[in-house]
Design a protein around this motif. Structure first.
Motif, PDB file in Angstrom:
ATOM      1  N   MET A 221      -8.684  15.743  -0.944  1.00  0.00           N
ATOM      2  CA  MET A 221      -8.648  15.870  -2.404  1.00  0.00           C
ATOM      3  C   MET A 221      -7.981  14.644  -3.034  1.00  0.00           C
ATOM      4  N   LEU A 222      -6.939  14.127  -2.383  1.00  0.00           N
ATOM      5  CA  LEU A 222      -6.270  12.922  -2.884  1.00  0.00           C
ATOM      6  C   LEU A 222      -7.178  11.707  -2.747  1.00  0.00           C
ATOM      7  N   LEU A 223      -7.865  11.591  -1.608  1.00  0.00           N
ATOM      8  CA  LEU A 223      -8.800  10.480  -1.425  1.00  0.00           C
ATOM      9  C   LEU A 223      -9.933  10.537  -2.453  1.00  0.00           C
ATOM     10  N   ASP A 224     -10.430  11.750  -2.722  1.00  0.00           N
ATOM     11  CA  ASP A 224     -11.492  11.902  -3.723  1.00  0.00           C
ATOM     12  C   ASP A 224     -11.007  11.485  -5.106  1.00  0.00           C
ATOM     13  N   PRO A 279      -7.690   5.960   6.627  1.00  0.00           N
ATOM     14  CA  PRO A 279      -8.638   6.474   5.635  1.00  0.00           C
ATOM     15  C   PRO A 279      -8.359   5.979   4.223  1.00  0.00           C
ATOM     16  N   ILE A 280      -7.084   5.810   3.865  1.00  0.00           N
ATOM     17  CA  ILE A 280      -6.743   5.281   2.545  1.00  0.00           C
ATOM     18  C   ILE A 280      -7.202   3.833   2.431  1.00  0.00           C
ATOM     19  N   ALA A 281      -6.917   3.035   3.460  1.00  0.00           N
ATOM     20  CA  ALA A 281      -7.321   1.639   3.450  1.00  0.00           C
ATOM     21  C   ALA A 281      -8.845   1.511   3.384  1.00  0.00           C
ATOM     22  N   GLN A 282      -9.552   2.353   4.111  1.00  0.00           N
ATOM     23  CA  GLN A 282     -11.018   2.312   4.094  1.00  0.00           C
ATOM     24  C   GLN A 282     -11.561   2.682   2.720  1.00  0.00           C
ATOM     25  N   MET A 283     -10.926   3.663   2.076  1.00  0.00           N
ATOM     26  CA  MET A 283     -11.348   4.045   0.727  1.00  0.00           C
ATOM     27  C   MET A 283     -11.143   2.892  -0.251  1.00  0.00           C
ATOM     28  N   LEU A 284     -10.004   2.209  -0.157  1.00  0.00           N
ATOM     29  CA  LEU A 284      -9.755   1.056  -1.030  1.00  0.00           C
ATOM     30  C   LEU A 284     -10.748  -0.066  -0.731  1.00  0.00           C
ATOM     31  N   ARG A 286     -13.789   0.176   0.202  1.00  0.00           N
ATOM     32  CA  ARG A 286     -15.111   0.450  -0.374  1.00  0.00           C
ATOM     33  C   ARG A 286     -15.214  -0.019  -1.820  1.00  0.00           C
ATOM     34  N   HIS A 287     -14.072  -0.166  -2.465  1.00  0.00           N
ATOM     35  CA  HIS A 287     -14.056  -0.584  -3.870  1.00  0.00           C
ATOM     36  C   HIS A 287     -13.489  -1.996  -4.046  1.00  0.00           C
ATOM     37  N   GLY A 288     -13.254  -2.684  -2.936  1.00  0.00           N
ATOM     38  CA  GLY A 288     -12.727  -4.043  -3.017  1.00  0.00           C
ATOM     39  C   GLY A 288     -11.327  -4.113  -3.580  1.00  0.00           C
ATOM     40  N   ALA A 289     -10.524  -3.068  -3.369  1.00  0.00           N
ATOM     41  CA  ALA A 289      -9.182  -3.016  -3.945  1.00  0.00           C
ATOM     42  C   ALA A 289      -8.118  -3.495  -2.954  1.00  0.00           C
ATOM     43  N   ILE A 290      -7.024  -3.986  -3.490  1.00  0.00           N
ATOM     44  CA  ILE A 290      -5.876  -4.431  -2.701  1.00  0.00           C
ATOM     45  C   ILE A 290      -4.979  -3.229  -2.406  1.00  0.00           C
ATOM     46  N   PHE A 291      -4.476  -3.135  -1.193  1.00  0.00           N
ATOM     47  CA  PHE A 291      -3.550  -2.078  -0.760  1.00  0.00           C
ATOM     48  C   PHE A 291      -2.142  -2.590  -1.017  1.00  0.00           C
ATOM     49  N   GLN A 323      -5.442  -4.140   8.364  1.00  0.00           N
ATOM     50  CA  GLN A 323      -6.164  -5.106   9.184  1.00  0.00           C
ATOM     51  C   GLN A 323      -7.423  -4.473   9.767  1.00  0.00           C
ATOM     52  N   GLY A 324      -7.308  -3.214  10.211  1.00  0.00           N
ATOM     53  CA  GLY A 324      -8.459  -2.520  10.759  1.00  0.00           C
ATOM     54  C   GLY A 324      -9.553  -2.310   9.734  1.00  0.00           C
ATOM     55  N   ALA A 325      -9.155  -2.063   8.483  1.00  0.00           N
ATOM     56  CA  ALA A 325     -10.125  -1.836   7.408  1.00  0.00           C
ATOM     57  C   ALA A 325     -10.534  -3.124   6.705  1.00  0.00           C
ATOM     58  N   LYS A 326      -9.922  -4.246   7.124  1.00  0.00           N
ATOM     59  CA  LYS A 326     -10.186  -5.554   6.500  1.00  0.00           C
ATOM     60  C   LYS A 326      -9.929  -5.522   4.990  1.00  0.00           C
ATOM     61  N   VAL A 327      -8.777  -4.948   4.651  1.00  0.00           N
ATOM     62  CA  VAL A 327      -8.341  -4.832   3.253  1.00  0.00           C
ATOM     63  C   VAL A 327      -7.092  -5.682   3.068  1.00  0.00           C
ATOM     64  N   PRO A 328      -6.996  -6.485   2.007  1.00  0.00           N
ATOM     65  CA  PRO A 328      -5.789  -7.287   1.779  1.00  0.00           C
ATOM     66  C   PRO A 328      -4.585  -6.403   1.489  1.00  0.00           C
ATOM     67  N   LEU A 329      -3.446  -6.784   2.053  1.00  0.00           N
ATOM     68  CA  LEU A 329      -2.200  -6.034   1.890  1.00  0.00           C
ATOM     69  C   LEU A 329      -1.231  -6.835   1.039  1.00  0.00           C
ATOM     70  N   ALA A 330      -0.697  -6.197   0.000  1.00  0.00           N
ATOM     71  CA  ALA A 330       0.360  -6.783  -0.825  1.00  0.00           C
ATOM     72  C   ALA A 330       1.595  -5.914  -0.695  1.00  0.00           C
ATOM     73  N   GLY A 331       2.754  -6.469  -1.011  1.00  0.00           N
ATOM     74  CA  GLY A 331       3.988  -5.714  -0.818  1.00  0.00           C
ATOM     75  C   GLY A 331       4.908  -5.743  -2.014  1.00  0.00           C
ATOM     76  N   GLU A 332       5.825  -4.784  -2.027  1.00  0.00           N
ATOM     77  CA  GLU A 332       6.906  -4.713  -3.008  1.00  0.00           C
ATOM     78  C   GLU A 332       8.156  -4.233  -2.290  1.00  0.00           C
ATOM     79  N   ASN A 333       9.317  -4.590  -2.830  1.00  0.00           N
ATOM     80  CA  ASN A 333      10.540  -3.961  -2.352  1.00  0.00           C
ATOM     81  C   ASN A 333      10.768  -2.680  -3.148  1.00  0.00           C
ATOM     82  N   ALA A 334      11.249  -1.641  -2.476  1.00  0.00           N
ATOM     83  CA  ALA A 334      11.403  -0.341  -3.121  1.00  0.00           C
ATOM     84  C   ALA A 334      12.657  -0.267  -3.986  1.00  0.00           C
ATOM     85  N   LEU A 335      13.704  -1.002  -3.598  1.00  0.00           N
ATOM     86  CA  LEU A 335      14.976  -0.981  -4.314  1.00  0.00           C
ATOM     87  C   LEU A 335      15.421  -2.412  -4.597  1.00  0.00           C
ATOM     88  N   PRO A 336      16.173  -2.639  -5.675  1.00  0.00           N
ATOM     89  CA  PRO A 336      16.634  -4.006  -5.972  1.00  0.00           C
ATOM     90  C   PRO A 336      17.537  -4.529  -4.857  1.00  0.00           C
TER      91      PRO A 336
END
Length: 425
Positions: A221-224, A279-284, A286-291, A323-336
């Motif tokens: 349901m979340l993936l949909d 599955p999340i990476a594969q879903m992204l 399919r739409h050319g989105a960055i993870f 890497q398995g889904a061939k999706v670009p990965l970007a990052g953030e720090n969670a806390l300052p």
């Protein structure tokens, strides 16, 4: 789809963006602390920062539905443009207030306002997907003390729409008795896995046929939901050069258990025996989105050991999934964080060195949380400038770290008059 990165581009370094304060635009739709903001952007650019991340809140549609006032955001983006800073715009459909680090309260907005975005400055749109903008269920709400770290959270499947879908799924599976409600033995927001029958290590309900059915349905349901939002976003932005990204939560507590209960309640069907991020990476993909993933700065040993937190292992798993889904990965720090120890962890994670195998890849970008008076304090600013230089040079840089740090020291001295203007923040 996202284009392939050429061999020449690999190892070229990771561009750094900086998150703006949540209240960068006032409720009156003007730039907050305009003079200090301008000086701040100039300082960031001179330090080598690639761009800024701006939360775009529902105040643009404050007067009436479908009536937009872009005044403050237009001014802020034009200010960024003057300083040749790129902009990541976060389409913040969630409520500001009640999440970690929220410094203001802003209500949600209508999704249709994204059609009015400014494409001549904005190079990336991060599409809000849920609480804190993340693709997840609101399973651990901090507001009013409902949830406290490191509670397991709670399943969010009890409104009439979710129950109707669950009922239909159970009937389709030939198990109508499974469709009346979610798990009744999964505890409450602040329980730990072993407090519950559903999440416990031995014979927990999550391993039963019913548990597998429910968790498959709940996560799907979340993936949909992600598919629907991304389909709309892609249709809106497909004729522009704007990239689309999606933020996924770094739920690292109780990661060392078998059930990974907090991830399950959030909608990530990730356990010791199942990869929930592929599955999340594969879903992204399919739409050319960055993870886009959080908690990049955290180390396992810094977290409460009794809660079996493992942010480093979680980041590694996500990196492998992308890497398995061939999706670009970007990052953030969670806390300052302003210390070199956190910076080194980010550098390590951004280089995608997995199991000692660095390969050629790196994160496509890193966004630093967040611009504040603390960032421009002399020692913090010096460390930040050195960090940005190291990130930009990449893991294949030939210059030694000491040389980079000496350059940062000289830069901080030269820019001291500019940074002093920022203290208005």
């Amino acid at each position: 789809m996202y284009r392939e990165v050429s061999a020449k581009e690999k190892g070229r370094g990771v561009p750094v963006y900086v998150m703006m304060p949540l209240d960068s635009v006032t409720m009156g739709n003007t730039v907050n602390r305009r003079k200090a903001m301008n000086a701040s952007l100039q300082a960031l650019k001179s330090a080598g920062v690639e761009g800024i991340m701006v939360d775009v809140w529902g105040l643009v549609e404050r007067d009436a539905p479908g009536v937009y006032n872009w005044g403050g955001y237009t001014e802020l983006l034009e200010m960024a443009k003057r300083h040749e800073l790129k902009v990541q715009a976060v389409m913040s459909f969630h409520r500001c207030g009640g999440n970690v680090g929220d410094s203001c309260t802003v209500v949600v907005m209508d999704v249709e306002y994204t059609r009015q975005c400014l494409f001549n400055v904005v190079m990336e749109i991060q599409v809000g997907m849920g609480p804190a903008g993340e693709l997840r269920y609101p399973s651990y709400p901090e507001q009013n003390g409902t949830w406290k770290f490191p509670g397991i959270g709670a399943f969010q499947c009890y409104d009439k729409y979710m129950l109707s879908s669950l009922k239909a799924a159970a009937e389709a599976a030939g198990k109508p008795e499974w469709g009346s409600t979610g798990p009744t033995d999964a505890g409450h927001y602040n329980n730990w896995p072993e407090d519950t029958q559903f999440f416990r290590k031995e014979n927990g309900g999550w391993t039963s046929p019913y548990g597998e059915f429910f968790l498959n349905w709940y996560s799907q349901m979340l993936l949909d939901h992600g598919e629907r939002i991304l389909s709309s976003a892609k249709a809106i932005f497909e004729n522009t050069s704007v990239k689309i990204s999606v933020k996924v939560a770094g739920i690292h507590w109780h990661y060392g258990t078998r059930s990974h209960a907090p991830e399950l309640t959030a909608g990530y069907y990730n356990t010791r025996f199942r990869d929930g991020y592929l599955p999340i990476a594969q879903m992204l993909g399919r739409h050319g989105a960055i993870f886009n993933f959080t908690c990049i700065e955290m180390r396992d040993h810094e977290q409460p050991q009794d809660a079996l937190c493992a942010p480093e292992k979680l980041v590694r798993q996500v990196a492998l999934a992308t890497q398995g889904a061939k999706v670009p990965l970007a990052g953030e720090n969670a806390l300052p964080r302003y210390d070199e120890y956190a910076h080194e962890q980010i550098l390590q994670a951004a280089s995608l060195n997995i199991d000692g195998n660095s390969g050629d890849g790196e994160m496509c970008a890193f966004t630093y949380l967040r611009m504040s008076p603390h960032l421009f304090q002399e020692d913090n600013w010096r460390r930040f400038v050195a960090f940005v230089k190291k990130m930009k040079e990449g893991k294949n840089a030939e210059r030694c770290r000491e040389q980079v740090e000496r350059e940062a020291e000289h830069f901080v001295h030269m820019t001291q008059p500019l940074v002093q203007q920022v203290q208005w923040l």
